[in-house]
Design an enzyme around this catalytic site. Structure first.
Site, PDB file in Angstrom:
ATOM      1  N   GLY A   1       0.998  -1.175  -0.025  1.00 37.67           N
ATOM      2  CA  GLY A   1       0.157   0.017   0.188  1.00 37.67           C
ATOM      3  C   GLY A   1       0.749   1.210  -0.014  1.00 37.67           C
TER       4      GLY A   1
ATOM      5  CB  CYS B   1       6.386  -2.973  -0.876  1.00 38.20           C
ATOM      6  SG  CYS B   1       6.000  -2.146   0.858  1.00 38.20           S
TER       7      CYS B   1
ATOM      8  CB  CYS C   1      -8.181   1.265 -34.220  1.00 40.27           C
ATOM      9  SG  CYS C   1      -7.032   1.020 -35.495  1.00 40.27           S
TER      10      CYS C   1
END
Length: 413
Positions: A229, A268, A345
């Protein structure tokens, strides 16, 4: 060490095709992670959440520095075991199959993060069938107020974890079931928090919760997984998470709660690898449409999906390439606002919008920074079947890093 700019310029000189690549500064990666691991307080452990970037060279570089890896699929377990037969693995995720739990036990994972009462019963049943005792953490979705962050996994309705209101039932069931051993709790609640002080307060809240459960249910546990976090500031690169402040605040938090033999795990991902990565793409065209300047690059969101996923303009710089071998004029813009778009596209193939640049020309290279996490790994690589970018891992572990081998935690003594 050759700089990223020099590396790109030389690579372009060596091959005249339109340039498009991810580049990783491996020495910067190892320095960054070594510092974070070595500065953790006693009884704290750093695991790398490989969902951020599971490239084999990244895993190899970090395997001698971190205390283990956090994974979210059997495929990720296999990636880890391909580089190490014994490094500790934490296995999480809200939808594990029976087959994944079976193989996770065979692959000798260290801890399974249990996400529901049903998953708890399944894990127990499968472990019993295999004659195994599976160490588990109960993942809990807390009701406590949480700091603001880009993504929330707890503190509100989500698919993650066991509702805190049901934690008593979950603890009693985990203790009663055969085949599993309750080792602690997993409280990962948010992602990309940039406030170091608040993150330390979040860990303080976690410690208090776990102490209450340990005392109420007379538990002996080994781990409190505080999750990851910790964030990356993509908008202001010079104002990143203050790690030193976090550690300064964390030490008294841990001292005051006197957790004894309980280890604190951090897992982490983004924070460890984002800063080492770059995505470089050559400018193929420059044009105006309805009064806006568009810079079209080789590549796009099928390589690097993070900007459109988070709906932000990703930080970049322009590398000016002087060679121009065409017999026609080279289009350029000076002191202009540009929108950088890819080859797909779809009008959503945009990596940066309405950003001012001093100068950009067809044939220059746009270099996006902080792409070492959730870049290539989360992108829809084969949409429209464009070629994949090159991947360069620049620099190897220096002698200090090569000689640094973290002592593996004996999770399953």
């Amino acid at each position: 060490m050759t700089s990223i700019h020099e590396y790109i310029q030389q690579a372009k000189l060596d091959d005249d095709k339109a340039f498009c690549a991810f580049l990783y500064d491996m020495r910067a990666l190892t320095r960054h992670v070594q510092h974070r691991v070595s500065s953790l307080p006693e009884k704290c452990r750093m695991f790398y959440a490989i969902k951020a970037n599971s490239d084999t060279p990244i895993l190899q570089a970090l395997s001698s520095i971190v205390h283990g890896f956090e994974v979210a699929s059997i495929g990720e377990i296999r990636k880890v075991r391909a580089i190490s037969a014994d490094i500790p693995i934490l296995f999480g995720g809200p939808g594990k199959t029976d087959e994944e739990i079976h193989e996770a036990i065979e692959q000798k994972i260290s801890l399974l993060h249990v996400e529901s009462l049903h998953e708890l019963r399944r894990a127990s049943y499968i472990a019993k069938q295999k004659g195994a005792i599976l160490p588990i953490l109960l993942r809990v979705n807390l009701h406590s107020p949480l700091p603001e962050a880009t993504l929330a996994m707890g503190g509100r309705p989500t698919q993650f974890g066991i509702d805190e209101r049901n934690i008593g039932e979950a603890i009693k069931l985990a203790v009663a079931l055969e085949g599993v051993r309750l080792e602690g709790f997993h409280l990962h609640s948010l992602s990309n928090n940039l406030d170091a002080f608040q993150h330390a307060q979040l860990v303080k809240n976690y410690c208090q919760k776990v102490k209450e459960w340990v005392e109420e249910f007379n538990l002996t546990i080994s781990y409190l997984n505080a999750g990851g976090g910790i964030g990356v500031n993509y908008q202001q690169l010079d104002q990143q998470f203050n790690w030193e402040l976090f550690i300064d605040q964390l030490k008294p938090v841990l001292a005051s709660h006197q957790l004894g033999d309980i280890d604190i795990i951090f897992e982490c991902g983004r924070y460890l690898t984002a800063g080492c990565g770059y995505y470089a793409a050559e400018v193929l065209d420059i044009k105006q449409n309805h009064g806006k300047n568009y810079v079209i690059i080789k590549g796009g969101t099928h390589h690097f999906r993070l900007p459109v996923s988070w709906q932000h303009s990703h930080p970049f710089e322009i590398i000016h390439m002087d060679q121009w071998n065409n017999p026609f004029a080279r289009i350029e813009l000076t002191d202009s606002e540009i929108t950088i778009a890819g080859q797909l596209c779809t009008p959503k193939d945009v990596l940066a919008k309405d950003c001012r640049v001093a100068r950009v020309r067809i044939g220059d290279i746009v270099l996006f920074r902080y792409t070492g996490a959730y870049g290539w790994a989360i992108s829809h690589h084969d949409f429209l079947s464009h070629p994949h970018p090159d991947h360069f891992y620049i620099g190897t572990l220096d002698e200090t890093a090569a000689g640094l081998k973290k002592e593996l935690i004996a999770f399953n003594e």
